[in-house]
Design an enzyme around this catalytic site. Sequence first.
Site, PDB file in Angstrom:
ATOM      1  N   TYR A  11       0.882  -1.209  -0.006  1.00 56.54           N
ATOM      2  CA  TYR A  11      -0.099   0.070   0.219  1.00 56.54           C
ATOM      3  C   TYR A  11       0.860   1.240  -0.024  1.00 56.54           C
ATOM      4  CZ  TYR A  11      -3.502   3.196   2.076  1.00 56.54           C
ATOM      5  OH  TYR A  11      -4.359   4.421   2.444  1.00 56.54           O
ATOM      6  N   ASP A  31      10.402  -6.388  -4.161  1.00 54.91           N
ATOM      7  CA  ASP A  31       9.286  -7.099  -3.400  1.00 54.91           C
ATOM      8  C   ASP A  31       8.918  -8.551  -3.990  1.00 54.91           C
ATOM      9  OD1 ASP A  31       6.450  -5.433  -2.231  1.00 54.91           O
ATOM     10  OD2 ASP A  31       6.394  -7.529  -2.721  1.00 54.91           O
ATOM     11  N   ILE A  75      13.307 -11.169   0.671  1.00 53.34           N
ATOM     12  CA  ILE A  75      14.522 -10.497   1.398  1.00 53.34           C
ATOM     13  C   ILE A  75      14.588 -11.681   2.436  1.00 53.34           C
ATOM     14  CG2 ILE A  75      14.287  -8.036   1.055  1.00 53.34           C
ATOM     15  CD1 ILE A  75      13.409  -8.056   4.236  1.00 53.34           C
ATOM     16  N   ASN A 118       8.409 -14.632   8.410  1.00 50.86           N
ATOM     17  CA  ASN A 118       8.771 -13.376   7.161  1.00 50.86           C
ATOM     18  C   ASN A 118       9.349 -12.218   8.015  1.00 50.86           C
ATOM     19  OD1 ASN A 118       8.159 -12.436   4.544  1.00 50.86           O
ATOM     20  ND2 ASN A 118       7.170 -10.932   5.608  1.00 50.86           N
ATOM     21  N   THR A 144       4.811   0.144  14.433  1.00 54.37           N
ATOM     22  CA  THR A 144       3.489   0.430  14.426  1.00 54.37           C
ATOM     23  C   THR A 144       2.956   0.922  15.948  1.00 54.37           C
ATOM     24  OG1 THR A 144       1.141  -0.690  14.603  1.00 54.37           O
ATOM     25  CG2 THR A 144       3.035  -2.189  14.554  1.00 54.37           C
ATOM     26  N   SER A 179      -1.970  -8.593  18.826  1.00 58.14           N
ATOM     27  CA  SER A 179      -2.029  -9.389  17.683  1.00 58.14           C
ATOM     28  C   SER A 179      -0.535 -10.232  17.408  1.00 58.14           C
ATOM     29  CB  SER A 179      -2.466  -8.818  16.390  1.00 58.14           C
ATOM     30  OG  SER A 179      -1.327  -8.314  15.737  1.00 58.14           O
ATOM     31  N   TYR A 181       0.606 -10.155  14.781  1.00 54.32           N
ATOM     32  CA  TYR A 181       1.708  -9.112  13.631  1.00 54.32           C
ATOM     33  C   TYR A 181       2.162  -8.145  14.560  1.00 54.32           C
ATOM     34  CZ  TYR A 181       1.762  -4.669  11.400  1.00 54.32           C
ATOM     35  OH  TYR A 181       2.102  -3.498  10.998  1.00 54.32           O
ATOM     36  N   HIS A 182       1.591  -7.511  15.391  1.00 53.73           N
ATOM     37  CA  HIS A 182       1.901  -6.329  16.206  1.00 53.73           C
ATOM     38  C   HIS A 182       3.197  -7.044  17.119  1.00 53.73           C
ATOM     39  CE1 HIS A 182      -1.983  -4.434  15.415  1.00 53.73           C
ATOM     40  NE2 HIS A 182      -1.329  -3.596  15.308  1.00 53.73           N
ATOM     41  N   LYS A 185       6.250  -7.103  15.447  1.00 55.09           N
ATOM     42  CA  LYS A 185       6.886  -5.670  15.242  1.00 55.09           C
ATOM     43  C   LYS A 185       7.796  -5.313  16.672  1.00 55.09           C
ATOM     44  CE  LYS A 185       6.004  -3.431  11.834  1.00 55.09           C
ATOM     45  NZ  LYS A 185       6.492  -3.424  10.708  1.00 55.09           N
ATOM     46  N   GLN A 208       3.871   3.725  13.269  1.00 55.45           N
ATOM     47  CA  GLN A 208       2.690   4.383  12.397  1.00 55.45           C
ATOM     48  C   GLN A 208       1.304   3.671  12.850  1.00 55.45           C
ATOM     49  OE1 GLN A 208       2.907   5.570   8.084  1.00 55.45           O
ATOM     50  NE2 GLN A 208       2.609   3.215   8.348  1.00 55.45           N
ATOM     51  N   LEU A 239     -10.608   3.220   8.140  1.00 59.08           N
ATOM     52  CA  LEU A 239     -11.147   4.397   7.379  1.00 59.08           C
ATOM     53  C   LEU A 239     -11.511   4.042   5.995  1.00 59.08           C
ATOM     54  CD1 LEU A 239     -12.354   7.060   7.702  1.00 59.08           C
ATOM     55  CD2 LEU A 239     -10.145   7.906   7.214  1.00 59.08           C
ATOM     56  N   VAL A 254     -18.489  -1.151  12.673  1.00 60.29           N
ATOM     57  CA  VAL A 254     -17.824  -0.611  13.993  1.00 60.29           C
ATOM     58  C   VAL A 254     -17.674  -1.962  14.858  1.00 60.29           C
ATOM     59  CG1 VAL A 254     -18.227   0.835  15.874  1.00 60.29           C
ATOM     60  CG2 VAL A 254     -18.730   1.518  13.810  1.00 60.29           C
TER      61      VAL A 254
HETATM   62  N1  USQ Z   1     -11.844  -1.922  13.370  1.00 67.40           N
HETATM   63  C1  USQ Z   1     -13.392  -1.567  13.279  1.00 67.40           C
HETATM   64  N2  USQ Z   1     -13.937  -2.047  12.096  1.00 67.40           N
HETATM   65  C2  USQ Z   1     -13.326  -2.748  10.980  1.00 67.40           C
HETATM   66  C3  USQ Z   1     -11.773  -2.622  11.238  1.00 67.40           C
HETATM   67  C4  USQ Z   1     -11.358  -2.049  12.186  1.00 67.40           C
HETATM   68  O1  USQ Z   1     -14.112  -1.326  14.111  1.00 67.40           O
HETATM   69  O2  USQ Z   1     -14.135  -2.971  10.179  1.00 67.40           O
HETATM   70  C5  USQ Z   1     -11.369  -1.284  14.465  1.00 67.40           C
HETATM   71  C6  USQ Z   1     -10.363  -2.363  15.161  1.00 67.40           C
HETATM   72  O3  USQ Z   1     -10.986  -3.117  15.934  1.00 67.40           O
HETATM   73  C7  USQ Z   1      -9.089  -1.296  15.706  1.00 67.40           C
HETATM   74  C8  USQ Z   1      -9.301  -0.286  14.750  1.00 67.40           C
HETATM   75  O4  USQ Z   1     -10.440  -0.204  14.179  1.00 67.40           O
HETATM   76  O5  USQ Z   1      -9.762  -1.271  16.967  1.00 67.40           O
HETATM   77  C9  USQ Z   1      -7.873  -0.020  13.784  1.00 67.40           C
HETATM   78  O6  USQ Z   1      -8.055  -1.269  12.858  1.00 67.40           O
HETATM   79  P1  USQ Z   1      -7.260  -1.240  11.385  1.00 67.40           P
HETATM   80  O7  USQ Z   1      -7.854  -2.780  11.024  1.00 67.40           O
HETATM   81  O8  USQ Z   1      -7.461  -0.136  10.886  1.00 67.40           O
HETATM   82  O9  USQ Z   1      -5.797  -1.648  12.031  1.00 67.40           O
HETATM   83  P2  USQ Z   1      -4.758  -2.506  12.815  1.00 67.40           P
HETATM   84  O10 USQ Z   1      -5.467  -3.967  12.531  1.00 67.40           O
HETATM   85  O11 USQ Z   1      -4.466  -2.225  13.951  1.00 67.40           O
HETATM   86  O12 USQ Z   1      -3.746  -2.485  11.614  1.00 67.40           O
HETATM   87  C10 USQ Z   1      -3.324  -1.458  10.798  1.00 67.40           C
HETATM   88  C11 USQ Z   1      -2.464  -1.955   9.600  1.00 67.40           C
HETATM   89  C12 USQ Z   1      -1.061  -2.098  10.285  1.00 67.40           C
HETATM   90  C13 USQ Z   1      -0.614  -1.208  11.166  1.00 67.40           C
HETATM   91  C14 USQ Z   1      -1.426  -0.683  12.034  1.00 67.40           C
HETATM   92  C15 USQ Z   1      -1.192   0.406  12.996  1.00 67.40           C
HETATM   93  O13 USQ Z   1      -2.819  -3.147   8.805  1.00 67.40           O
HETATM   94  O14 USQ Z   1      -0.149  -2.670   9.124  1.00 67.40           O
HETATM   95  O15 USQ Z   1       0.619  -1.526  11.658  1.00 67.40           O
HETATM   96  O16 USQ Z   1      -2.833  -0.493  11.186  1.00 67.40           O
HETATM   97  S1  USQ Z   1      -1.932   0.474  14.531  1.00 67.40           S
HETATM   98  O17 USQ Z   1      -3.211   0.269  14.650  1.00 67.40           O
HETATM   99  O18 USQ Z   1      -1.675   1.836  15.346  1.00 67.40           O
HETATM  100  O19 USQ Z   1      -1.028  -0.608  15.180  1.00 67.40           O
END
Ligand code: USQ
Length: 382
Positions: A11, A31, A75, A118, A144, A179, A181-182, A185, A208, A239, A254
């Site tokens: 992305y 990539d 990589i 990975n 993140t 998670s 994933y997190h 990181k 981020q 979003l 939500v």
């Molecule tokens: N959420 C909803 N509805 C949805 C999708 C998500 O309510 O349909 C909520 C989630 O439960 C969460 C929040 O929105 O509380 C953010 O979710 P997300 O899917 O936008 O973000 P996340 O899974 O945390 O991961 C994304 C990226 C990841 C990055 C991370 C930043 O995929 O690569 O590292 O955002 S952060 O969230 O600050 O860790």
Amino acid sequence: MKVLILGADGYLGWATCMHFSSKGHEVTAVDNYFRRKASERLGCPPLILTPELPRRAKTWKDMGGKAIRVLPGDITDYDFLLSVFSKCRPDVVVHYAEQPSAVYSMMGRDTAAFTLMNNLVGTLNLAYAVRETGAACHIVKLGTMGEYGTPDIDIEEGWIEIAHKGRKDKFLFPRQAGSIYHTSKIQDTDLLWFFARTWGLSITDLMQGPVYGISTEEDGMYPALMPNFNYDEVFGTVLNRFIVQAVAGHPLTVYGKGGQVRGYINIKDTLQCVYLSSMRPPGPGELRVFNQVTETFTVKELAAMVKKAGEKLGYEVRIENMENPRVEQEEHYYNPKYTGLMELGLKPHYLTDDVLEGMFHMVAGYRTTINREAIFRGIKWR
Ligand code: USQ
């Protein structure tokens, strides 16, 4: 500068390649197409089908851009990475080449294992390649905000000073991810911090938040150059998902109470942050951390903003509070500090009604390609 971008097809990756290239830097793009293939396999391709990197690079050049060298490969294959280093001799490496989805990492044992392997082996290989080739290069790694979790205290910018029994020291801010994933990181940060201390590597970690946006200055809204914009449950960020849901007439998903607060950032600001960090490297042996967000919202605030913007444009937008498939706090304290990148010169693009309307218009142009089945399938954490 010679800039090596690992994960150039994601992305953020291709947009970053064009951003550096437009400023006259020599860009090499790497990539293995993991995300492209995985999203295809899971039946959730991006909204706009973009060509692979060689075609993107050719289009960019044909439209007047500087040549971008493309080296396809993985990589986690160390010999491949060494060959990339010997061809490119980078001054800075931007490391996006990680499995980026929390949801993907929680689908089962195999996706969890893949994520760890990975993300950790890729990062380990990068540190070794820098050392083995003697490259005096700066590693800019995408971290993140989710590494910090949602603690009941203010979140500092990477580091915290702790006074304990009359003595003081500085440590990485406590991290408690939500998670696999997190968690990967957190672990890749620990690896790089180890190599900074041990080998003197120079590292920037960009913590981020979820990114939004469908276009950047450089793509000119030309489909072959636009970001790989996912809106599905696995690879889409919240979003971006809500805008597509509103355009498709799907209720906004939500999760739970919707009081989850996150720090958000426009994709255009991601490019600024990566660029500003690259131009001002930290010293050898330093792990510099920035919190890469520009404003915070609860999920329900985002949904309300999307509903308002959509209704102004004539869409009927419904918000649905659904059972949360994730394990996370739905109401909590959240106060991260994020001043470091502003001090470096970041000029934020905030989330205004105009930004939301612009996203609606762009997504509407691809409305017929939206796959409603991919929007929600309910991948559970437990
Ligand atoms: N959420 C909803 N509805 C949805 C999708 C998500 O309510 O349909 C909520 C989630 O439960 C969460 C929040 O929105 O509380 C953010 O979710 P997300 O899917 O936008 O973000 P996340 O899974 O945390 O991961 C994304 C990226 C990841 C990055 C991370 C930043 O995929 O690569 O590292 O955002 S952060 O969230 O600050 O860790």
